[in-house]
Design an enzyme around this catalytic site. Sequence first.
Site, PDB file in Angstrom:
ATOM      1  CG  ASN A 212      -0.194  -0.076   2.508  1.00  0.00           C
ATOM      2  OD1 ASN A 212       0.511   0.854   2.861  1.00  0.00           O
ATOM      3  ND2 ASN A 212      -0.328  -1.191   3.224  1.00  0.00           N
ATOM      4  CE  LYS A 291       6.893 -12.135 -14.631  1.00  0.00           C
ATOM      5  NZ  LYS A 291       7.634 -11.474 -15.686  1.00  0.00           N
ATOM      6  CB  ILE A 311       0.400  -6.451  15.001  1.00  0.00           C
ATOM      7  CG1 ILE A 311       0.869  -7.282  13.806  1.00  0.00           C
ATOM      8  CG2 ILE A 311       1.522  -6.267  16.019  1.00  0.00           C
ATOM      9  CD1 ILE A 311       1.807  -6.543  12.868  1.00  0.00           C
ATOM     10  CG  PHE A 331      -1.711   5.930  13.818  1.00  0.00           C
ATOM     11  CD1 PHE A 331      -1.054   5.885  15.042  1.00  0.00           C
ATOM     12  CD2 PHE A 331      -1.631   7.100  13.065  1.00  0.00           C
ATOM     13  CE1 PHE A 331      -0.343   6.984  15.509  1.00  0.00           C
ATOM     14  CE2 PHE A 331      -0.926   8.201  13.516  1.00  0.00           C
ATOM     15  CZ  PHE A 331      -0.281   8.152  14.741  1.00  0.00           C
ATOM     16  CE  LYS A 345     -10.054   0.906  11.712  1.00  0.00           C
ATOM     17  NZ  LYS A 345      -9.413   1.186  10.445  1.00  0.00           N
TER      18      LYS A 345
HETATM   19  O1  C5P Z   1      -8.044  -2.375  11.024  1.00  0.00           O
HETATM   20  P1  C5P Z   1      -7.094  -1.357  10.545  1.00  0.00           P
HETATM   21  O2  C5P Z   1      -6.021  -1.900   9.644  1.00  0.00           O
HETATM   22  O3  C5P Z   1      -7.735  -0.137   9.940  1.00  0.00           O
HETATM   23  O4  C5P Z   1      -6.382  -0.857  11.900  1.00  0.00           O
HETATM   24  C1  C5P Z   1      -5.366   0.069  11.904  1.00  0.00           C
HETATM   25  C2  C5P Z   1      -4.526  -0.056  13.139  1.00  0.00           C
HETATM   26  O5  C5P Z   1      -4.311  -1.411  13.462  1.00  0.00           O
HETATM   27  C3  C5P Z   1      -3.153   0.529  12.930  1.00  0.00           C
HETATM   28  O6  C5P Z   1      -2.681   0.949  14.183  1.00  0.00           O
HETATM   29  C4  C5P Z   1      -2.370  -0.665  12.425  1.00  0.00           C
HETATM   30  O7  C5P Z   1      -0.984  -0.525  12.641  1.00  0.00           O
HETATM   31  C5  C5P Z   1      -2.961  -1.791  13.244  1.00  0.00           C
HETATM   32  N1  C5P Z   1      -2.978  -3.090  12.563  1.00  0.00           N
HETATM   33  C6  C5P Z   1      -2.172  -4.109  13.001  1.00  0.00           C
HETATM   34  N2  C5P Z   1      -2.223  -5.332  12.396  1.00  0.00           N
HETATM   35  C7  C5P Z   1      -3.061  -5.558  11.371  1.00  0.00           C
HETATM   36  C8  C5P Z   1      -3.886  -4.530  10.908  1.00  0.00           C
HETATM   37  C9  C5P Z   1      -3.818  -3.303  11.522  1.00  0.00           C
HETATM   38  O8  C5P Z   1      -1.397  -3.899  13.941  1.00  0.00           O
HETATM   39  N3  C5P Z   1      -3.094  -6.740  10.805  1.00  0.00           N
END
Ligand code: C5P
Length: 410
Positions: A212, A291, A311, A331, A345
């Site tokens: 991304n 590939k 995480i 975040f 969230k």
């Molecule tokens: O659910 P979303 O991706 O929008 O959540 C964003 C927050 O969750 C951010 O703080 C991001 O670093 C954390 N996150 C994470 N592991 C994931 C997805 C998001 O730690 N698999």
Amino acid sequence: MELRDKHIVLGLTGGIACYKSAELCRLLIKQGASVQVVMSAAAERFITPLTMQALSNRPVYTSQWDERQPNSMAHINLGRDADAVLIAPCSADFMSRLAHGAADDLLSLLCLARPAHRVGLLLAPAMNREMWAHPATQRNAAQLQRDGAQVLGVGSGEQACGETGDGRMLEPQDLLCELIAFFQPKRLAGQRVLVTAGPTYEAIDPVRGITNLSSGKMGFAIARAAREAGAEVTLVAGPVALSTPRGVTRVDVRSAREMHVAAMAHAAQASLFIATAAVADWRPAHSAEHKIKKNGSGIAPQLQFVENPDILATLAHSDWAKSGSLLCVGFAAESEDLLANAQAKRLRKGVPLLVGNIGPATFGQDDNALLLVRADGVQEFARAPKLELARRLVEVCATMLGAGAPGVAA
Ligand code: C5P
């Protein structure tokens, strides 16, 4: 202009690294500092006072017998006006003399006579690797630290003498960062902070993957701000093209699973976890060994996805978080309805603080605007450079941690 209104005494002692002090002087002035250069007799063998005068736009002082000051007391006056004294390069001899309280030339006199409680002393050692490693030098460095000086450490690499090892003076840019950090309030002293930053990359095959637009800049700014605030910082970074903030321990990862493993490994020691990484929610169920090629059939390959570990949610529900030993901050990069999305969230992730921002307005940018959402209310940080926002966020986290009162460390 990180050093606006700061007055710095830049002391040069004998060493080939004096040539780097010319650049350092320029950098300090570019950041808004006024710089008074003071040189030892040995330093004058390596670079002329004329050069330093031209760069600092002030006459250079070299002697305690200088009569330009009305009271003839340069060693008192120059230290009284300063916000900090930075000795760069600081020779082995000067370290030894400082450690013993020597006062036989202008620079040593000035260091001894400065009001130590409000005028910091920072030393940038520069010497041959054997000289640096010698127990006498290390003893002097330790003594100087105990006396309240900040010994900034040394760089490693090729030395002017042709040898390779530790003892090079830190680069001017690093010294600038150390000086800027010196002036930041030490709100996170004694804390260990874990930050995730950047995107993740989920391989489809050996040459393609899903990622991304996260640049990692917000997370890197937070890591820098936390370190400036006195914390020990580990930064788990996805694939980004950013240099590591000074003093921060960086762990490079590629995929969400790697980021998860690295974060879990460091979370046990941390008291604050700030998840800024834009972690891929899904990854291809299988990454092809070779590939994936077009076969002329016109039929696109079908990709199956599986969910990545979350995480932040994992750590927010861990025993560390539940027992209160780990504060988790998330975040949210949204594209619309920031407040409602961020509030939802925060509850979904189970974090006390969730920071919302608008993805397209932050990815790759040097500035950002933040919305801090907590159970007891919402706080808005208007658009500003990411480092400035990071410092304000660190303050909020420090308050939440109950980590000491604001103040400038010695
Ligand atoms: O659910 P979303 O991706 O929008 O959540 C964003 C927050 O969750 C951010 O703080 C991001 O670093 C954390 N996150 C994470 N592991 C994931 C997805 C998001 O730690 N698999």
